[in-house]
Design an enzyme around this catalytic site. Structure first.
Site, mmCIF file in Angstrom:
data_model
loop_
_atom_site.group_PDB
_atom_site.id
_atom_site.type_symbol
_atom_site.label_atom_id
_atom_site.label_comp_id
_atom_site.label_asym_id
_atom_site.label_seq_id
_atom_site.Cartn_x
_atom_site.Cartn_y
_atom_site.Cartn_z
ATOM 1 N N GLY A 23 5.837 22.376 10.372
ATOM 2 C CA GLY A 23 7.005 21.198 10.554
ATOM 3 C C GLY A 23 8.259 21.761 9.701
ATOM 4 O O GLY A 23 8.039 22.547 9.014
ATOM 5 N N PRO A 24 9.388 20.958 9.675
ATOM 6 C CA PRO A 24 10.499 21.275 8.993
ATOM 7 C C PRO A 24 10.266 21.062 7.331
ATOM 8 O O PRO A 24 9.286 20.371 6.940
ATOM 9 C CB PRO A 24 11.451 20.241 9.479
ATOM 10 C CG PRO A 24 10.705 19.242 10.071
ATOM 11 C CD PRO A 24 9.526 19.738 10.602
ATOM 12 N N HIS B 270 0.798 -1.176 0.097
ATOM 13 C CA HIS B 270 0.132 0.005 -0.093
ATOM 14 C C HIS B 270 0.857 1.346 0.238
ATOM 15 O O HIS B 270 1.833 1.111 0.626
ATOM 16 C CB HIS B 270 -0.906 0.009 1.213
ATOM 17 C CG HIS B 270 -1.991 0.894 1.229
ATOM 18 N ND1 HIS B 270 -1.880 2.223 1.245
ATOM 19 C CD2 HIS B 270 -3.489 0.733 1.022
ATOM 20 C CE1 HIS B 270 -3.127 2.964 1.150
ATOM 21 N NE2 HIS B 270 -3.996 1.860 0.819
#
Length: 316
Positions: A197-198, A92
């Protein structure tokens, strides 16, 4: 039976289904706030090496830190600590250890009620994962680094769809030579700036996609063929993108030895449901001389999810 309050549902999809120790740690985190937040379903798929958790909690009116926010973060933190995406393989697609977090309103809740919740959880993951979070008792310092986080649906300022951000991030492109498996982490330099976030991802964590939408059903139809190209051909014809059923997204994926399936998201199941998907897949497969099995849901219906939550609330 209690009258259903305004409820929020959080579905978290984790890229792990084979490591029993990791699963125990994650499930312990998922159950930690019961009965404030109730784990009503777990669905693990070994071939996909993927597990889905369904959490439900009342919406705390005006509260800065509703129970579901805390519960979702606990699951994310436990998964980040227990799973290494760089060592992961499965049939998946996925973009991260915590691949996808979906918030849905239940009972009398509105979409805007869970939108703020999705944004708060995304900020927790993207900006605060590496430090102490005062809203989680007991106070604890997590050792993992912050993870790039992307918003979709009502949580995104422009209503970006889940499929579109996944496509931009290369979600649908297998990384194995045979084109049937996803191995390791995506590129660390991200082609799209995250919402929190980064700007780069770590090989061990990947990225997280977080959104808020009305209820979505996941319905998969097994095919009696090992040929993934056939499954993809059928999936394309079933999906709205390929000219098929409205509000249906579909992927053709390998699913165990000698088998494949058409994995579907039913974006408006009241309008186009599982019966229509089953009929369309069966008709298309028959034209290709391929047998079809009975499809299955990977979660309960929204009504059953509410019922299970209320049963747990009564028993508490």
């Amino acid at each position: 039976m209690l009258r259903p309050p305004a409820l929020a549902c959080c579905k978290l999809y984790i890229s792990e289904a084979r490591n029993s120790g990791a699963l125990r740690a994650i499930e312990h985190a998922a159950a930690a706030l019961r009965p404030l937040a109730v784990l009503v379903n777990t669905f693990a798929d070994d071939a996909y090496n993927r597990v889905g958790y369904t959490l439900v909690s009342p919406l705390a009116g005006g509260a800065a830190s509703p129970p579901l926010r805390c519960a979702a973060f606990r699951v994310v933190a436990a998964a980040i600590e227990a799973v290494d995406l760089d060592a992961h393989a499965g049939a998946h697609p996925r973009l991260g250890v915590v691949d996808h977090i979906a918030f849905h309103p239940l009972a009398s809740a509105r979409l805007e009620d869970v939108t703020a919740l999705a944004r708060a959880v995304a900020a927790d993951i993207g900006d605060r994962l590496q430090g102490p979070l005062p809203f989680i008792p007991p106070r604890r310092e997590f050792t993992g680094t912050a993870v790039p986080t992307y918003l979709y649906g009502a949580a995104h300022r422009d209503g970006r769809t889940l499929a579109s951000i996944r496509r931009q991030l290369g979600y649908f492109t297998p990384t194995s030579p045979g084109g049937e498996q996803w191995h390791g982490a995506p590129d660390s330099l991200l082609p799209v700036a995250p919402d929190a976030g980064p700007r780069t991802s770590s090989a061990s964590n990947g990225v997280v996609v977080v959104g808020a939408t009305p209820w979505v059903d996941n319905y998969n139809v097994p095919l009696a063929t090992a040929d993934v190209s056939v499954a993809r051909r059928i999936a394309r014809a079933v999906s709205e993108r390929g000219g098929g059923l409205a509000c249906v997204q579909a992927m053709g994926l390998a699913h165990g030895d000698g088998a494949t399936e058409v994995a579907c998201n039913l974006l408006h199941p009241d309008a186009v449901g599982a019966d229509q998907v089953q009929e369309r897949v069966s008709r298309l497969a028959a034209g290709l001389g391929v047998g079809v099995g009975q499809g299955y849901f990977t979660d309960f219906s929204r009504e059953k999810v509410v019922e299970l939550y209320l049963q747990a609330a009564q028993a508490a």
